[in-house]
Scaffold this active site. Structure first.
Site, PDB file in Angstrom:
ATOM      1  N   HIS A 114       0.830  -1.211   0.000  1.00  0.00           N
ATOM      2  CA  HIS A 114       0.000   0.000   0.000  1.00  0.00           C
ATOM      3  C   HIS A 114       0.855   1.247   0.000  1.00  0.00           C
ATOM      4  O   HIS A 114       0.549   2.234  -0.656  1.00  0.00           O
ATOM      5  CB  HIS A 114      -0.874   0.036   1.262  1.00  0.00           C
ATOM      6  CG  HIS A 114      -2.074  -0.841   1.154  1.00  0.00           C
ATOM      7  ND1 HIS A 114      -2.541  -1.578   2.201  1.00  0.00           N
ATOM      8  CD2 HIS A 114      -2.895  -1.089   0.120  1.00  0.00           C
ATOM      9  CE1 HIS A 114      -3.597  -2.247   1.817  1.00  0.00           C
ATOM     10  NE2 HIS A 114      -3.844  -1.970   0.560  1.00  0.00           N
ATOM     11  N   GLU A 156       1.082 -15.633 -19.047  1.00  0.00           N
ATOM     12  CA  GLU A 156       1.812 -15.281 -17.827  1.00  0.00           C
ATOM     13  C   GLU A 156       2.370 -16.523 -17.124  1.00  0.00           C
ATOM     14  O   GLU A 156       2.849 -16.442 -16.002  1.00  0.00           O
ATOM     15  CB  GLU A 156       0.936 -14.448 -16.887  1.00  0.00           C
ATOM     16  CG  GLU A 156      -0.469 -14.953 -16.685  1.00  0.00           C
ATOM     17  CD  GLU A 156      -1.323 -14.008 -15.842  1.00  0.00           C
ATOM     18  OE1 GLU A 156      -0.808 -13.047 -15.273  1.00  0.00           O
ATOM     19  OE2 GLU A 156      -2.538 -14.270 -15.746  1.00  0.00           O
ATOM     20  N   ASP A 175       3.453 -11.977 -13.373  1.00  0.00           N
ATOM     21  CA  ASP A 175       3.457 -13.398 -13.050  1.00  0.00           C
ATOM     22  C   ASP A 175       4.482 -14.176 -13.861  1.00  0.00           C
ATOM     23  O   ASP A 175       5.152 -15.049 -13.337  1.00  0.00           O
ATOM     24  CB  ASP A 175       2.061 -13.999 -13.283  1.00  0.00           C
ATOM     25  CG  ASP A 175       1.150 -13.709 -12.093  1.00  0.00           C
ATOM     26  OD1 ASP A 175       1.609 -13.878 -10.959  1.00  0.00           O
ATOM     27  OD2 ASP A 175      -0.001 -13.303 -12.314  1.00  0.00           O
ATOM     28  N   CYS A 213       0.658  -6.269 -20.446  1.00  0.00           N
ATOM     29  CA  CYS A 213      -0.002  -5.479 -19.413  1.00  0.00           C
ATOM     30  C   CYS A 213       0.673  -5.597 -18.051  1.00  0.00           C
ATOM     31  O   CYS A 213       0.207  -5.035 -17.077  1.00  0.00           O
ATOM     32  CB  CYS A 213      -1.481  -5.853 -19.327  1.00  0.00           C
ATOM     33  SG  CYS A 213      -1.716  -7.583 -18.918  1.00  0.00           S
TER      34      CYS A 213
HETATM   35  C1  PEP Z   1       0.576  -9.825 -14.642  1.00  0.00           C
HETATM   36  O1  PEP Z   1       0.687 -10.888 -14.037  1.00  0.00           O
HETATM   37  O2  PEP Z   1       1.502  -9.287 -15.270  1.00  0.00           O
HETATM   38  C2  PEP Z   1      -0.705  -9.108 -14.635  1.00  0.00           C
HETATM   39  C3  PEP Z   1      -0.885  -8.034 -15.374  1.00  0.00           C
HETATM   40  O3  PEP Z   1      -1.677  -9.562 -13.815  1.00  0.00           O
HETATM   41  P1  PEP Z   1      -1.697  -9.332 -12.240  1.00  0.00           P
HETATM   42  O4  PEP Z   1      -0.620  -8.328 -11.894  1.00  0.00           O
HETATM   43  O5  PEP Z   1      -3.056  -8.844 -11.939  1.00  0.00           O
HETATM   44  O6  PEP Z   1      -1.400 -10.694 -11.719  1.00  0.00           O
HETATM   45 MG    MG Z   2      -1.072 -11.963 -13.425  1.00  0.00          MG
END
Ligand code: PEP
Ligand code: MG
Length: 576
Positions: free
Chosen positions: A191, A433, A457, A504
């Site tokens: 946080h 991922e 991930d 992402c």
């Molecule tokens: C990722 O794993 O890169 C992703 C975008 O998903 P999260 O961070 O929500 O696991």
């Molecule tokens: Mg992820």
């Protein structure tokens, strides 16, 4: 001159005197009370709860106004602690039984709660200790009649140094008074780090020993980009960092100038720069920062901080709103991704030794098709209101993708039967991922309309490094050749199959790696809204040919460190 290393949590450089905040301890006397005083003590307790509630709601309003809804929502967890019947009833029953002053009883109950939470092997629940402590201290302050010492009392800009900072501590740090912060504990996704990013001040967390090595008044240089703190620097070092600080500010302004310009390379290749969001009310921020679409809408936050499950209508309204607001730009909704470090109270997920390798994301959804289908129906129905797409998290092989698509077909059929409209050819993507998905991307491409690479991930799985553990954070390296080779394979497989591939994960917003990713052929970057201008600026600074050269040269190196140094040098050359 002393140097301290930690985890770079929010970038930038700040120089200022240290202000150490101690772990606030209350000394609470144990005082016997008479039986007739019990109702008065209960009243004191109830008043303290009411005052604390008011205080948190006021703080929440202020944060919402100054920083946005998302940051303010962190305090929902604090309000839930205040409503915890078990905690309240335990205080009252012990008060009656033990006949001791309510402040003492409350502090004992609080300690017991914290001890219980400390024993739970769950990172998310452990994080809740900060919430319980934070609220507990507020209640104690009211019980003891102490007023909170506000950080706003600070007369000069300081670097806040603490063992840990609670969300409300961080939120109370007004931009004028605090120019950086440093903590002993915490990771990139704590946080505290999230708040620092919103405040746009540098932060270094997880230093382990900052509070023992730094005294109030020590002059500090905080380099939030490198995760370095220099204690009592000499004049020469100060001058070097002062120049760096100016440079950093200048660069940030330069980036902002690109926010509304198209993301086109110098030789005319258009790249998509999208935003990652968790809540629908982030849409204005996406637009403000020049986002062209939403590349990742994490829907699991919808299930958090509430006691019931969201209904199909609630899902539908939220997705419809985002689709309409962004129309005609695309919005990619990521289906429910719980588990790992994302814990949802409504589902009774059993305790797992390795939650990141356990029953999470698509695995949970395939095992609970009714919950999954409800969300799919809502996405499908909302698809007629804009340019909606969807993707599944944590796909590890083609069977899972086929199974998920089969449930999607069932959801479509249900809507057809009801005569409800939806976009028949809604694009459906797979998040890549998991290494097994990255290595079989060519096979997955036969069942997916697009890919989105989830590096947060992918890195943890391919390097065997828990993304939430500060002890092994030094091994978490997006530039590791294993990661880069997997990414290259994903992009090449997608392009061979003529499908679009985005990224992402947070890596997409790492400045020094943007050009490398561009050179590997990434079609879309999806990053937090505030990072959009920087990525746009970088894309606009090179030709695709230059980026390809950078990527090709980087892929011949041996270590992540070499890749980092090489790409950073190239970046400096290009931005000069
Ligand atoms: C990722 O794993 O890169 C992703 C975008 O998903 P999260 O961070 O929500 O696991
Ligand atoms: Mg992820």
């Amino acid at each position: 001159m002393n140097q301290l290393k930690g985890i770079a949590a929010a970038s930038g450089i700040s120089i200022g005197p240290a202000y150490k905040v101690g772990k606030e301890e209350f000394i609470i006397a144990k005082e016997p009370i008479r039986e007739e005083d019990i109702p008065v003590q209960i009243q004191i307790f109830e008043e303290a709860l009411i005052k604390t509630r008011r205080e948190i709601i006021d703080l929440q309003k202020r944060i919402s106004f100054e920083m946005g809804q998302e940051e303010a929502q962190i305090f929902d967890a604090h309000l839930l602690v205040l409503e915890d019947r078990m905690l309240i009833e335990e205080v009252i029953s012990r008060l009656k039984k033990e006949r001791l002053n309510v402040a003492f009883i409350f502090s004992e109950v609080l300690k017991k709660y914290v001890e219980i939470f400390l024993k739970i092997e769950d990172e998310y629940l452990k994080e809740r200790i900060a919430d319980i402590n934070d609220v507990g201290k507020r209640i104690l302050r009211h019980l003891l009649g102490k007023e909170r010492k506000a950080f706003e009392d600070l007369k000069e800009k300081v670097v806040m140094v603490a063992h840990d900072l609670s969300p409300s501590d961080t939120a109370a740090m007004h931009k004028q008074n605090v120019c950086a912060f440093v903590t002993d504990v915490g990771g990139k996704t704590s946080h505290t780090a999230i708040m620092a990013k919103s405040l746009e001040i540098p932060a270094v967390v997880g230093t382990e020993s900052a509070t023992s090595r730094i005294k109030t008044g020590d002059m500090l240089i905080v380099d939030g980009s490198m995760g370095v703190i220099i204690i009592n620097p000499d004049e020469e070092t100060l001058n070097i960092y002062r120049k760096e600080e100016e440079k950093f500010k200048g660069v940030a302004e330069r980036f902002l100038s690109a926010k509304d310009l198209p993301a086109v390379t110098l030789d005319g290749t258009t790249i998509k720069i999208n935003a990652n969001i968790e809540f629908p009310d982030e849409v204005p921020s996406v637009k403000l920062h020049g986002g062209e679409g939403i590349g990742l809408y994490r829907t699991e936050f919808f299930y958090m901080n509430r006691k019931d499950l969201p209904s199909e209508e609630e899902h539908y309204e939220a997705y419809k709103y985002v689709a309409e607001q962004m129309n005609p730009n695309p919005v990619i909704i990521r289906t429910l991704d719980l588990g790992g470090d994302k814990f949802l109270s409504q589902f009774e997920i059993p305790y797992e030794m390795e939650p990141f390798l356990g029953w999470r994301a698509i695995r949970f959804c395939l095992a609970r098709p009714e919950i999954f289908k409800l969300q799919l129906r809502a996405i499908l129905r909302a698809s007629v209101h804009g340019n909606l797409k969807m993707m599944y998290p944590m796909i590890s092989g083609i069977e899972e993708l086929k199974q998920a698509n089969k449930i999607l077909e069932d959801a479509k059929e249900e809507l057809r039967k009801k005569g409800l409209a939806f976009k028949e050819d809604i694009e459906v993507g797979a998040m890549i991922e998991v290494p097994s998905a990255a290595l079989t991307a060519d096979i997955l491409a036969t069942e997916a309309d697009f890919f989105s690479i989830g590096t947060n991930d992918l890195i943890q799985y391919s390097l065997a490094v828990d993304r939430a553990n500060e002890k092994v954070a030094y091994l978490y390296n997006p530039a590791h050749l294993a990661v880069l080779r997997l990414i290259k394979n994903i992009i090449d497989s997608a392009h061979k199959a003529n499908i679009h591939v985005g990224m992402c994960g947070e890596m997409a917003g790492e400045a020094s790696l943007v050009l490398l990713l561009l050179g590997l052929g990434l079609d879309e970057f999806s990053v937090p809204p505030q990072v959009i201008p920087e990525v746009k600026y970088l894309v606009r600074s090179v030709t695709l040919g230059q980026a390809k050269e950078i990527a090709a040269a980087a892929m011949l190196l041996s270590t992540g460190k070499e890749v980092e140094e090489f790409t950073q040098a190239k970046l400096r050359e290009i931005l000069k």
